[in-house]
Write a protein that holds these residues in place. Structure first.
Motif, PDB file in Angstrom:
ATOM      1  N   VAL A  76       0.841  -1.202   0.000  1.00 23.26           N
ATOM      2  CA  VAL A  76       0.000   0.000   0.000  1.00 23.26           C
ATOM      3  C   VAL A  76       0.873   1.247   0.000  1.00 23.26           C
ATOM      4  O   VAL A  76       0.578   2.227  -0.699  1.00 23.26           O
ATOM      5  CB  VAL A  76      -0.974  -0.011   1.197  1.00 23.26           C
ATOM      6  CG1 VAL A  76      -1.753   1.298   1.288  1.00 23.26           C
ATOM      7  CG2 VAL A  76      -1.931  -1.198   1.094  1.00 23.26           C
ATOM      8  N   GLU A  78       3.736   1.637  -1.387  1.00 27.19           N
ATOM      9  CA  GLU A  78       4.213   1.835  -2.756  1.00 27.19           C
ATOM     10  C   GLU A  78       3.121   2.441  -3.636  1.00 27.19           C
ATOM     11  O   GLU A  78       3.390   3.327  -4.456  1.00 27.19           O
ATOM     12  CB  GLU A  78       4.697   0.516  -3.348  1.00 27.19           C
ATOM     13  CG  GLU A  78       5.991   0.027  -2.742  1.00 27.19           C
ATOM     14  CD  GLU A  78       6.389  -1.353  -3.244  1.00 27.19           C
ATOM     15  OE1 GLU A  78       5.908  -1.780  -4.320  1.00 27.19           O
ATOM     16  OE2 GLU A  78       7.188  -2.008  -2.560  1.00 27.19           O
ATOM     17  N   ALA A  79       1.888   1.969  -3.476  1.00 22.82           N
ATOM     18  CA  ALA A  79       0.768   2.529  -4.252  1.00 22.82           C
ATOM     19  C   ALA A  79       0.550   3.991  -3.880  1.00 22.82           C
ATOM     20  O   ALA A  79       0.325   4.840  -4.763  1.00 22.82           O
ATOM     21  CB  ALA A  79      -0.503   1.714  -3.998  1.00 22.82           C
ATOM     22  N   GLN A  82       2.960   6.312  -5.541  1.00 26.48           N
ATOM     23  CA  GLN A  82       2.551   6.650  -6.912  1.00 26.48           C
ATOM     24  C   GLN A  82       1.494   7.751  -6.893  1.00 26.48           C
ATOM     25  O   GLN A  82       1.538   8.680  -7.701  1.00 26.48           O
ATOM     26  CB  GLN A  82       1.977   5.428  -7.616  1.00 26.48           C
ATOM     27  CG  GLN A  82       2.973   4.349  -7.932  1.00 26.48           C
ATOM     28  CD  GLN A  82       2.302   3.136  -8.555  1.00 26.48           C
ATOM     29  OE1 GLN A  82       1.283   3.245  -9.221  1.00 26.48           O
ATOM     30  NE2 GLN A  82       2.876   1.966  -8.322  1.00 26.48           N
ATOM     31  N   LEU A  83       0.554   7.641  -5.978  1.00 32.42           N
ATOM     32  CA  LEU A  83      -0.529   8.629  -5.893  1.00 32.42           C
ATOM     33  C   LEU A  83      -0.030   9.994  -5.433  1.00 32.42           C
ATOM     34  O   LEU A  83      -0.621  11.013  -5.777  1.00 32.42           O
ATOM     35  CB  LEU A  83      -1.632   8.131  -4.952  1.00 32.42           C
ATOM     36  CG  LEU A  83      -2.479   6.983  -5.470  1.00 32.42           C
ATOM     37  CD1 LEU A  83      -3.384   6.456  -4.364  1.00 32.42           C
ATOM     38  CD2 LEU A  83      -3.312   7.419  -6.677  1.00 32.42           C
ATOM     39  N   THR A  94      -9.975   3.649  -6.802  1.00 29.56           N
ATOM     40  CA  THR A  94      -8.862   3.737  -5.863  1.00 29.56           C
ATOM     41  C   THR A  94      -9.370   3.910  -4.435  1.00 29.56           C
ATOM     42  O   THR A  94      -8.892   3.243  -3.513  1.00 29.56           O
ATOM     43  CB  THR A  94      -7.925   4.896  -6.241  1.00 29.56           C
ATOM     44  OG1 THR A  94      -7.444   4.682  -7.573  1.00 29.56           O
ATOM     45  CG2 THR A  94      -6.756   5.009  -5.282  1.00 29.56           C
ATOM     46  N   TRP A  97     -10.790   0.614  -3.216  1.00 32.34           N
ATOM     47  CA  TRP A  97      -9.718  -0.332  -2.908  1.00 32.34           C
ATOM     48  C   TRP A  97      -9.077   0.012  -1.563  1.00 32.34           C
ATOM     49  O   TRP A  97      -8.861  -0.867  -0.734  1.00 32.34           O
ATOM     50  CB  TRP A  97      -8.669  -0.317  -4.028  1.00 32.34           C
ATOM     51  CG  TRP A  97      -7.479  -1.185  -3.748  1.00 32.34           C
ATOM     52  CD1 TRP A  97      -7.419  -2.551  -3.786  1.00 32.34           C
ATOM     53  CD2 TRP A  97      -6.162  -0.746  -3.372  1.00 32.34           C
ATOM     54  NE1 TRP A  97      -6.147  -2.984  -3.462  1.00 32.34           N
ATOM     55  CE2 TRP A  97      -5.364  -1.893  -3.206  1.00 32.34           C
ATOM     56  CE3 TRP A  97      -5.600   0.515  -3.169  1.00 32.34           C
ATOM     57  CZ2 TRP A  97      -4.018  -1.814  -2.837  1.00 32.34           C
ATOM     58  CZ3 TRP A  97      -4.260   0.585  -2.806  1.00 32.34           C
ATOM     59  CH2 TRP A  97      -3.477  -0.577  -2.646  1.00 32.34           C
ATOM     60  N   LEU A 128      -3.722  -3.874  -7.752  1.00 35.19           N
ATOM     61  CA  LEU A 128      -3.874  -2.415  -7.731  1.00 35.19           C
ATOM     62  C   LEU A 128      -5.012  -1.982  -8.638  1.00 35.19           C
ATOM     63  O   LEU A 128      -5.175  -2.507  -9.740  1.00 35.19           O
ATOM     64  CB  LEU A 128      -2.593  -1.728  -8.197  1.00 35.19           C
ATOM     65  CG  LEU A 128      -1.453  -1.663  -7.209  1.00 35.19           C
ATOM     66  CD1 LEU A 128      -0.234  -1.008  -7.852  1.00 35.19           C
ATOM     67  CD2 LEU A 128      -1.844  -0.905  -5.958  1.00 35.19           C
ATOM     68  N   MET A 131      -5.455   3.503 -11.127  1.00 34.89           N
ATOM     69  CA  MET A 131      -5.383   4.766 -10.388  1.00 34.89           C
ATOM     70  C   MET A 131      -5.372   5.981 -11.314  1.00 34.89           C
ATOM     71  O   MET A 131      -5.442   7.102 -10.863  1.00 34.89           O
ATOM     72  CB  MET A 131      -4.145   4.767  -9.493  1.00 34.89           C
ATOM     73  CG  MET A 131      -4.207   3.692  -8.415  1.00 34.89           C
ATOM     74  SD  MET A 131      -2.835   3.740  -7.241  1.00 34.89           S
ATOM     75  CE  MET A 131      -1.470   3.204  -8.223  1.00 34.89           C
TER      76      MET A 131
END
Length: 134
Positions: A76, A78-79, A82-83, A94, A97, A128, A131
Motif C-alpha cells: 500500500v 508503494e501505491a 505513486q498517488l 482507488t 480499494w 492495484l 489509479m
C-alpha cells in the motif's frame, strides 16, 4: 496460540502495548482520510498522512515480525507513493480499494484484541486499481 500471545512471548509488554495503542489510532483515522482522497481540496493532506500511517505500520509490524501486515503495508505504501505524484483527486476505484485495505487492517486489529491468528489477506487487495482513470 493467537497473534497477541505470540507477541507477548517474544517481545516486551511495553513495546506491544505501545504498538497496539498507536495501531488503534492509525486504523481509526484511516477511513476518513481515504474518503478525503476523493476531495480536490483535501487530497494532498490525506495522501501524505496515509503514506505516513502505512509507513509506520510497515516499520512496526516488521519489527514485531507480523509478516502479512508488513507485506500489505509495504504494498500500500508503494501505491500511495505513486498517488503522491498526482495533482488530482483519487478516482472511485482507488478510494474503494483503499477502504477494502482499511477493512483488512481493522480485521487485524480485531484479531489482535481477540488473540486470534492474523486473518489471511484477501487476494483482491493485492491487485492495484486503475489509479489513472477518472
Amino acid at each position: 496460540m493467537g497473534i497477541r500471545s505470540e507477541l507477548e512471548a517474544n517481545f516486551d509488554f511495553e513495546i506491544i502495548d505501545e504498538f497496539l495503542d498507536h495501531y488503534a489510532m492509525m486504523v481509526e483515522i484511516m477511513e476518513p482520510l481515504i474518503v478525503d482522497l476523493g476531495s480536490e481540496t483535501r487530497y494532498h493532506r490525506s495522501i501524505d498522512e496515509l503514506f505516513r500511517i502505512f509507513h509506520n505500520i510497515k516499520s512496526a509490524s516488521g519489527y514485531l515480525q507480523m509478516e502479512p501486515m508488513t507485506r500489505l503495508a509495504a504494498f500500500v505504501e508503494e501505491a500511495l507513493e505513486q498517488l503522491r505524484t498526482r495533482d488530482k483527486k483519487a478516482n472511485d476505484e482507488t478510494v474503494n480499494w483503499m477502504i477494502s485495505v482499511a477493512d483488512m487492517f481493522m480485521q487485524w486489529q480485531e484479531d489482535l484484541k481477540m488473540d486470534n491468528e492474523l486473518s489471511h489477506v484477501h487476494f483482491s487487495l493485492l491487485i492495484l486499481p486503475d489509479m489513472e482513470s477518472e
